[in-house]
Design a protein around this motif. Structure first.
Motif, mmCIF file in Angstrom:
data_model
loop_
_atom_site.group_PDB
_atom_site.id
_atom_site.type_symbol
_atom_site.label_atom_id
_atom_site.label_comp_id
_atom_site.label_asym_id
_atom_site.label_seq_id
_atom_site.Cartn_x
_atom_site.Cartn_y
_atom_site.Cartn_z
ATOM 1 N N GLY A 13 5.284 -5.675 -12.518
ATOM 2 C CA GLY A 13 3.977 -5.925 -11.790
ATOM 3 C C GLY A 13 2.888 -5.199 -11.935
ATOM 4 N N GLU A 14 1.936 -5.603 -11.980
ATOM 5 C CA GLU A 14 0.457 -4.774 -12.701
ATOM 6 C C GLU A 14 -0.034 -4.700 -11.734
ATOM 7 O OE1 GLU A 14 -1.834 -5.790 -16.132
ATOM 8 O OE2 GLU A 14 -3.111 -5.692 -14.349
ATOM 9 N N VAL A 15 -0.399 -3.463 -11.279
ATOM 10 C CA VAL A 15 -0.953 -2.693 -9.567
ATOM 11 C C VAL A 15 -2.275 -2.715 -10.260
ATOM 12 C CG1 VAL A 15 -0.675 -0.858 -8.387
ATOM 13 C CG2 VAL A 15 1.279 -0.879 -9.194
ATOM 14 N N ARG A 16 -2.751 -2.802 -9.021
ATOM 15 C CA ARG A 16 -4.516 -2.810 -8.965
ATOM 16 C C ARG A 16 -4.809 -1.597 -7.648
ATOM 17 N NH1 ARG A 16 -6.654 -8.920 -9.994
ATOM 18 N NH2 ARG A 16 -6.001 -9.118 -7.957
ATOM 19 N N ASP B 279 0.874 -1.451 0.137
ATOM 20 C CA ASP B 279 0.199 0.279 0.378
ATOM 21 C C ASP B 279 1.077 1.437 -0.221
ATOM 22 O OD1 ASP B 279 -2.420 -1.446 0.050
ATOM 23 O OD2 ASP B 279 -1.883 -1.868 2.296
ATOM 24 N N THR B 280 2.317 1.334 0.669
ATOM 25 C CA THR B 280 2.890 2.253 0.521
ATOM 26 C C THR B 280 4.716 2.050 -0.272
ATOM 27 O OG1 THR B 280 3.540 3.817 1.821
ATOM 28 C CG2 THR B 280 3.430 2.431 3.149
ATOM 29 N N PHE C 232 -11.147 6.828 -2.171
ATOM 30 C CA PHE C 232 -10.561 7.402 -3.157
ATOM 31 C C PHE C 232 -11.168 6.881 -4.371
ATOM 32 C CE2 PHE C 232 -6.961 9.194 -6.317
ATOM 33 C CZ PHE C 232 -7.253 10.395 -5.606
ATOM 34 N N SER C 233 -12.165 7.415 -5.042
ATOM 35 C CA SER C 233 -12.910 6.438 -5.947
ATOM 36 C C SER C 233 -12.139 6.125 -6.920
ATOM 37 C CB SER C 233 -14.295 7.832 -6.630
ATOM 38 O OG SER C 233 -14.080 8.988 -7.015
ATOM 39 N N ARG C 234 -12.488 5.404 -8.283
ATOM 40 C CA ARG C 234 -11.917 5.377 -9.527
ATOM 41 C C ARG C 234 -11.712 6.576 -10.455
ATOM 42 N NH1 ARG C 234 -14.156 0.718 -13.140
ATOM 43 N NH2 ARG C 234 -16.202 1.585 -12.342
ATOM 44 N N HIS C 235 -13.264 7.089 -10.028
ATOM 45 C CA HIS C 235 -12.756 8.627 -11.082
ATOM 46 C C HIS C 235 -11.548 9.382 -10.186
ATOM 47 C CE1 HIS C 235 -14.264 12.325 -11.793
ATOM 48 N NE2 HIS C 235 -14.622 12.400 -12.360
ATOM 49 N N ASP C 236 -11.669 9.231 -8.929
ATOM 50 C CA ASP C 236 -10.075 9.994 -7.677
ATOM 51 C C ASP C 236 -8.984 9.511 -8.732
ATOM 52 O OD1 ASP C 236 -12.452 11.588 -7.116
ATOM 53 O OD2 ASP C 236 -12.284 10.494 -5.060
ATOM 54 N N MET C 237 -8.810 8.422 -8.602
ATOM 55 C CA MET C 237 -7.644 7.378 -9.467
ATOM 56 C C MET C 237 -7.116 8.378 -10.950
ATOM 57 S SD MET C 237 -8.285 3.861 -7.286
ATOM 58 C CE MET C 237 -9.017 3.335 -6.317
ATOM 59 N N LEU C 238 -8.757 7.882 -11.651
ATOM 60 C CA LEU C 238 -8.391 8.319 -13.240
ATOM 61 C C LEU C 238 -7.625 10.231 -13.432
ATOM 62 C CD1 LEU C 238 -11.015 5.589 -14.555
ATOM 63 C CD2 LEU C 238 -8.663 5.433 -14.556
ATOM 64 N N ASP C 239 -8.319 9.979 -12.222
ATOM 65 C CA ASP C 239 -8.554 12.271 -12.852
ATOM 66 C C ASP C 239 -7.017 12.342 -12.290
ATOM 67 O OD1 ASP C 239 -9.456 14.588 -13.231
ATOM 68 O OD2 ASP C 239 -9.139 14.727 -11.312
ATOM 69 N N ALA C 240 -6.151 11.864 -11.261
ATOM 70 C CA ALA C 240 -4.795 11.976 -10.902
ATOM 71 C C ALA C 240 -3.796 11.635 -11.624
ATOM 72 C CB ALA C 240 -4.674 11.176 -9.800
ATOM 73 N N GLU D 77 0.759 8.829 -3.334
ATOM 74 C CA GLU D 77 1.415 7.739 -4.577
ATOM 75 C C GLU D 77 0.870 6.657 -5.593
ATOM 76 O OE1 GLU D 77 3.905 5.170 -1.619
ATOM 77 O OE2 GLU D 77 2.365 5.963 0.270
ATOM 78 N N LEU D 78 0.395 7.240 -6.729
ATOM 79 C CA LEU D 78 -0.400 5.801 -7.263
ATOM 80 C C LEU D 78 0.660 6.055 -8.306
ATOM 81 C CD1 LEU D 78 -3.770 6.319 -5.859
ATOM 82 C CD2 LEU D 78 -4.078 7.059 -8.202
ATOM 83 N N ILE D 79 1.024 7.473 -8.362
ATOM 84 C CA ILE D 79 2.234 7.229 -9.484
ATOM 85 C C ILE D 79 3.806 6.780 -8.908
ATOM 86 C CG2 ILE D 79 3.383 9.068 -11.136
ATOM 87 C CD1 ILE D 79 0.823 10.763 -10.731
ATOM 88 N N PRO D 80 3.864 7.062 -8.067
ATOM 89 C CA PRO D 80 5.533 6.209 -7.940
ATOM 90 C C PRO D 80 5.013 4.929 -7.817
ATOM 91 C CG PRO D 80 4.753 7.820 -6.328
ATOM 92 C CD PRO D 80 3.676 7.742 -7.328
ATOM 93 N N LEU D 81 3.363 4.141 -7.363
ATOM 94 C CA LEU D 81 3.385 2.521 -6.882
ATOM 95 C C LEU D 81 4.090 1.743 -8.863
ATOM 96 C CD1 LEU D 81 0.794 3.193 -4.386
ATOM 97 C CD2 LEU D 81 3.084 1.475 -4.370
ATOM 98 N N ILE D 82 3.023 2.850 -9.517
ATOM 99 C CA ILE D 82 2.653 2.858 -10.770
ATOM 100 C C ILE D 82 4.303 2.454 -11.734
ATOM 101 C CG2 ILE D 82 2.525 2.747 -13.198
ATOM 102 C CD1 ILE D 82 -0.164 3.339 -12.316
ATOM 103 N N GLU D 83 5.379 2.895 -11.182
ATOM 104 C CA GLU D 83 6.677 3.098 -12.278
ATOM 105 C C GLU D 83 6.949 1.744 -10.868
ATOM 106 O OE1 GLU D 83 7.845 5.398 -14.320
ATOM 107 O OE2 GLU D 83 5.188 6.114 -13.938
ATOM 108 N N TYR D 84 7.353 2.128 -9.772
ATOM 109 C CA TYR D 84 7.972 0.379 -9.000
ATOM 110 C C TYR D 84 7.071 -0.728 -9.665
ATOM 111 C CZ TYR D 84 8.532 -2.539 -5.295
ATOM 112 O OH TYR D 84 8.363 -3.397 -4.531
ATOM 113 N N GLY D 85 5.652 -0.249 -10.021
ATOM 114 C CA GLY D 85 5.431 -1.803 -10.745
ATOM 115 C C GLY D 85 5.754 -1.964 -12.079
#
Ligand code: SF4
Length: 339
Positions: A180-183, A120-121, A202-210, A167-175
């Protein structure tokens, strides 16, 4: 075999222990827990016999869960028993990764097909605060071992507003760096999440937006007929990721999952408050036909759509009050029924 809403029985989540070596805030936030009595926990032979019956009724995907499944002694022996069964197409494991590096070779040799690691982090202090244990290095080692042995993996992240939504972007970069495919999973109000509050979704809409603000165009990947909980997306550079919008946009209409707890209670929905006891018939020596009749009768009568019911409520609070119910029945805990 089809339930009352036309959904087939296909995915079985097999919890092998209710114990965990972390205390994640969204799953096990309390100071103490009521554990399943040890003598009630199914032996591997009993679990394997039940798996045979499930496979004969249409299950073809099994995911080993916990608690933390790697705490179950000699887990590769169970993997070996299950992996060899005819009709099984997919055998996966979800783990917090802490003990993974030490067991990965044995798990692969036993026939495990896929690994998902929860993370998660990427911040050590935040990991300690979220899980109460300073084990981030061990998780990284587990992820590296999964990459070495399986070539790829999935990484599951529960996203909570104000906790790790930065941390959405750092986690995608880490994945990307570990193949690793992040979900990303919306914070769910399931049993066990006793401190759940809608403010922290933090909804899907929020995630896609960020993510779109950083990466630009994000293209949904069409996967017709899929009953997988994650919707998958593609970034311009070819990176893929998933979002499991179980709180704001549930996927109950295609849900083919059920859950067997370590002590043999079978739950037809993550939100079900009652399960079907399969341990008792196994231990009194019921035939496979009798147990098959119990399972098929249960599935054919299934009309659960717990997450959709929760959305329809509008005003949502934690699903199960700790004092009234959770302490009396450990089966209501998410760590007992495998998330
Ligand atoms: S809430 Fe229940 S029915 Fe809906 S997707 Fe989850 S397990 Fe399936």
């Amino acid at each position: 075999m089809i339930d009352l809403l036309g959904r087939p029985l296909r995915n079985l989540r097999l919890s092998v222990t209710d114990r965990c070596n972390l205390r994640c805030e969204y799953c096990m936030p309390e100071d103490d827990y009521v554990w399943l009595p040890r003598e009630d926990v199914l032996h591997f032979e009993e679990t394997s016999g039940l798996v045979d019956v499930f496979l004969s009724l249409g299950v073809d995907k099994i995911r080993l869960t916990g608690g933390e499944p790697l705490l179950r002694r000699d887990l590769p022996a169970l993997v070996r028993m299950i992996a060899a069964k005819p009709g099984l197409k997919d055998l996966a494991l979800t783990t917090n990764g802490v003990l993974l590096a030490g067991q990965i070779d044995a798990l692969r040799d036993a026939g495990l097909g896929r690994i998902t690691v929860s993370l998660d982090t990427l911040h050590r202090d935040r990991f300690l605060k979220l899980t109460r244990f300073d084990q981030l290095d061990a998780v990284h080692a587990g992820i590296a071992s999964a990459r070495r042995v399986f070539g790829q993996l999935k990484i599951d992240t529960v996203v909570m507003r104000g906790v790790n939504d930065d941390e959405l972007i750092p986690l995608i970069e880490y994945g990307r760096s570990v193949n690793g495919e992040v979900r990303f999973i919306e914070y769910m109000d399931v049993g066990g999440a006793s401190r759940w509050s809608p403010d922290r979704i933090f909804s899907r809409h929020d995630m896609l937006d960020a993510l779109a603000r950083h990466y630009g165009v994000i293209v949904p990947i069409a996967e017709p007929g899929s009953s997988a909980p994650a919707d998958r997306y593609l970034l311009e550079d070819g990176t893929t990721f998933g979002i499991i919008a179980s709180t704001t946009d549930p996927f109950c209409s295609t849900c083919d999952r059920s859950r067997l707890t370590a002590d043999g209670m079978w739950y037809l929905c993550l939100y079900a408050t009652r399960g079907i006891d399969l341990r008792a018939p196994v231990r009194r020596g019921a035939s496979k036909e009798e147990i098959a009749a119990l399972i098929s009768g249960g599935w054919r009568a299934r009309d659960d759509r717990g997450a959709e019911d929760r959305v329809a409520l509008g005003d949502r609070r934690a699903f199960v009050p700790v004092q009234d119910l959770l302490r009396k029945d450990p089966h209501l805990e998410m760590h007992t029924r495998g998330g």
